[in-house]
Design a protein around this motif. Structure first.
Motif: not given
Length: 194
Positions: A3-17, A46-48, A61-69
């Motif tokens: 059930d892992a899913k893609f969260i978002t992409s960050a191009a700069s520090a301001a976009q880091f989660i 094809r998740l990544a 690129n951030y992915f949510d693996f439920d127990a961890f990012i």
């Protein structure tokens, strides 16, 4: 982990989660198999996005693996990109590792058949300097016999001045080494949650 899913992409520090659970970063040279490893862990093809062209991941690129990012970092050491692009990636990595209190662990990936490059050695020095816990993931292990894998793990561990148990051979193709990797992740998550 399916059930892992893609969260978002960050191009700069301001976009880091700002993760609300343990975060594992995946670092390595361009074409070291980062996307393939993420897909193996997720049990998805094809998740990544994988590419035969090195240097495709230019964002965090951030992915949510439920127990961890899981944070997939831009690959380093790809000569075919401009100096400006390389510097931009370098700044992104610096900014990312600058928030080390948010990073539970780093997986440093490298092709099991290759000796660590100068860039890999620099990354290890950087991780040691910043006291970031890490493990080396020796990818593409299906390309070698079991005997040869053991030899290469010993050689890679020696090059990095690590214990052999800190080098995990994994194949994104056959899934070999996945159990050991999942066990390592469970350990990281449980320690980070304390």
């Amino acid at each position: 982990m399916a059930d892992a899913k893609f969260i978002t992409s960050a191009a700069s520090a301001a976009q880091f989660i700002h993760p609300d659970k343990p975060m594992i970063a995946v670092a390595g040279k361009s074409n070291s198999g980062k996307s393939t490893l993420i897909n193996l862990l997720a049990g998805q093809k094809r998740l990544a996005k994988t590419s035969s062209q090195p240097g495709r991941t230019r964002l965090v690129n951030y992915f949510d693996f439920d127990a961890f990012i899981l944070a997939d970092l831009p690959g380093y050491g790809y000569a075919a990109v401009s100096k400006a692009e390389q510097e931009k990636w370098g700044k992104t990595l610096d900014a990312f590792f600058g928030r080390k209190e948010q990073i539970a662990h780093v997986f440093l990936l490298g092709d099991i058949r290759r000796d660590p490059s100068a860039d890999d050695m620099q990354m290890i020095t950087y991780l040691n300097y910043h006291i970031l816990p890490f493990s080396v993931i020796a990818t593409k292990s299906d390309k070698l016999s079991r005997m040869k894998q053991k030899e290469r793990v010993r050689s890679i561990a020696s090059a990095y001045a690590l214990g052999e148990d800190n080098v995990i051979p994994v194949s994104g193709l056959t899934g070999d080494g996945k159990e050991k990797l999942l066990s390592k992740i469970s350990q990281i998550v449980s320690v980070a949650r304390r």
